[in-house]
Design a protein around this motif. Structure first.
Motif, short mmCIF file in Angstrom:
data_model
loop_
_atom_site.label_atom_id
_atom_site.label_comp_id
_atom_site.label_asym_id
_atom_site.label_seq_id
_atom_site.Cartn_x
_atom_site.Cartn_y
_atom_site.Cartn_z
N MET A 3 0.82 -1.21 0.00
CA MET A 3 0.00 0.00 0.00
C MET A 3 0.86 1.27 0.00
SD MET A 3 -3.01 0.74 -0.37
CE MET A 3 -4.59 1.00 0.30
N PRO A 4 1.82 1.43 0.90
CA PRO A 4 2.65 2.65 0.85
C PRO A 4 3.47 2.76 -0.43
CG PRO A 4 2.84 1.61 3.01
CD PRO A 4 2.07 0.66 2.12
N ASP A 5 3.93 1.64 -0.96
CA ASP A 5 4.69 1.67 -2.21
C ASP A 5 3.82 2.14 -3.36
OD1 ASP A 5 6.96 0.82 -0.93
OD2 ASP A 5 6.68 -1.29 -1.47
N ASP A 6 2.57 1.64 -3.41
CA ASP A 6 1.64 2.07 -4.46
C ASP A 6 1.33 3.55 -4.33
OD1 ASP A 6 1.57 -0.53 -5.39
OD2 ASP A 6 -0.33 -1.01 -4.40
N ARG A 7 1.16 3.99 -3.12
CA ARG A 7 0.85 5.41 -2.88
C ARG A 7 2.04 6.29 -3.31
NH1 ARG A 7 -0.25 8.50 2.70
NH2 ARG A 7 -1.19 10.33 1.78
N LEU A 8 3.24 5.87 -2.96
CA LEU A 8 4.43 6.62 -3.33
C LEU A 8 4.59 6.67 -4.85
CD1 LEU A 8 6.96 8.14 -2.48
CD2 LEU A 8 8.14 5.93 -2.36
N THR A 9 4.35 5.55 -5.50
CA THR A 9 4.44 5.49 -6.96
C THR A 9 3.41 6.42 -7.60
OG1 THR A 9 5.22 3.21 -6.87
CG2 THR A 9 4.36 3.97 -8.97
N ALA A 10 2.20 6.41 -7.07
CA ALA A 10 1.14 7.28 -7.60
C ALA A 10 1.52 8.75 -7.43
CB ALA A 10 -0.19 6.99 -6.91
N LEU A 11 2.10 9.10 -6.29
CA LEU A 11 2.52 10.48 -6.05
C LEU A 11 3.66 10.89 -6.99
CD1 LEU A 11 2.40 10.64 -2.14
CD2 LEU A 11 0.87 11.79 -3.76
N GLU A 12 4.59 9.98 -7.22
CA GLU A 12 5.68 10.28 -8.14
C GLU A 12 5.17 10.48 -9.56
OE1 GLU A 12 8.24 6.92 -7.48
OE2 GLU A 12 9.40 7.98 -5.94
N ILE A 13 4.20 9.66 -9.97
CA ILE A 13 3.61 9.81 -11.31
C ILE A 13 2.90 11.14 -11.41
CG2 ILE A 13 1.81 8.93 -12.83
CD1 ILE A 13 2.58 6.09 -11.84
N ARG A 14 2.13 11.48 -10.39
CA ARG A 14 1.41 12.75 -10.39
C ARG A 14 2.37 13.94 -10.45
NH1 ARG A 14 -2.91 13.35 -5.87
NH2 ARG A 14 -3.89 11.77 -7.19
N ALA A 15 3.45 13.87 -9.68
CA ALA A 15 4.43 14.95 -9.68
C ALA A 15 5.08 15.09 -11.05
CB ALA A 15 5.49 14.70 -8.61
N ALA A 16 5.39 13.97 -11.70
CA ALA A 16 6.01 14.02 -13.03
C ALA A 16 5.04 14.61 -14.06
CB ALA A 16 6.44 12.62 -13.46
N GLU A 17 3.76 14.23 -13.97
CA GLU A 17 2.77 14.77 -14.90
C GLU A 17 2.59 16.28 -14.69
OE1 GLU A 17 -0.66 12.38 -14.05
OE2 GLU A 17 -0.03 10.75 -15.39
N GLN A 18 2.57 16.70 -13.43
CA GLN A 18 2.43 18.12 -13.14
C GLN A 18 3.63 18.91 -13.64
OE1 GLN A 18 1.60 18.31 -8.93
NE2 GLN A 18 -0.57 17.88 -9.23
N GLU A 19 4.81 18.35 -13.48
CA GLU A 19 6.02 19.02 -13.97
C GLU A 19 5.96 19.21 -15.49
OE1 GLU A 19 10.88 18.42 -14.00
OE2 GLU A 19 9.63 17.17 -12.69
N LYS A 20 5.48 18.18 -16.18
CA LYS A 20 5.35 18.26 -17.64
C LYS A 20 4.34 19.34 -18.03
CE LYS A 20 3.97 15.65 -21.70
NZ LYS A 20 3.23 14.50 -22.17
N ILE A 21 3.22 19.38 -17.34
CA ILE A 21 2.19 20.37 -17.64
C ILE A 21 2.70 21.77 -17.36
CG2 ILE A 21 -0.07 21.24 -16.89
CD1 ILE A 21 -0.91 18.30 -16.57
N ILE A 22 3.43 21.95 -16.28
CA ILE A 22 4.00 23.27 -15.96
C ILE A 22 4.96 23.72 -17.05
CG2 ILE A 22 5.57 24.47 -14.36
CD1 ILE A 22 4.17 22.88 -12.09
#
Length: 69
Positions: A3-22
């Motif tokens: 569960m924590p690993d999945d959550r961390l992975t999801a947060l990393e994906i979200r951060a990468a997507e946001q960086e691309k959009i910015i």
């Protein structure tokens, strides 16, 4: 522990997507700023041209008091 690993992975994906959009938005803002600057130069040139034509067309009118003064 997955569960924590999945959550961390999801947060990393979200951060990468946001960086691309910015980065994309930053590029769009830069392009729009170039358009705004170009339009401002054109507006300034047209304003100068209009004022020059207005000066040529309008004779000097003397400033006098209105008849009721």
């Amino acid at each position: 522990m997955t569960m924590p690993d999945d959550r961390l992975t999801a947060l990393e994906i979200r951060a990468a997507e946001q960086e691309k959009i910015i980065e994309e938005l930053s590029g769009q803002i830069a392009e729009q700023w170039k358009v705004i600057e170009r339009m401002q130069r054109k507006l300034d040139a047209l304003t100068d041209r209009f004022l020059a034509l207005e000066e040529q067309a309008a004779p000097d009118v003397p400033i006098t008091k209105p008849p009721h003064w």
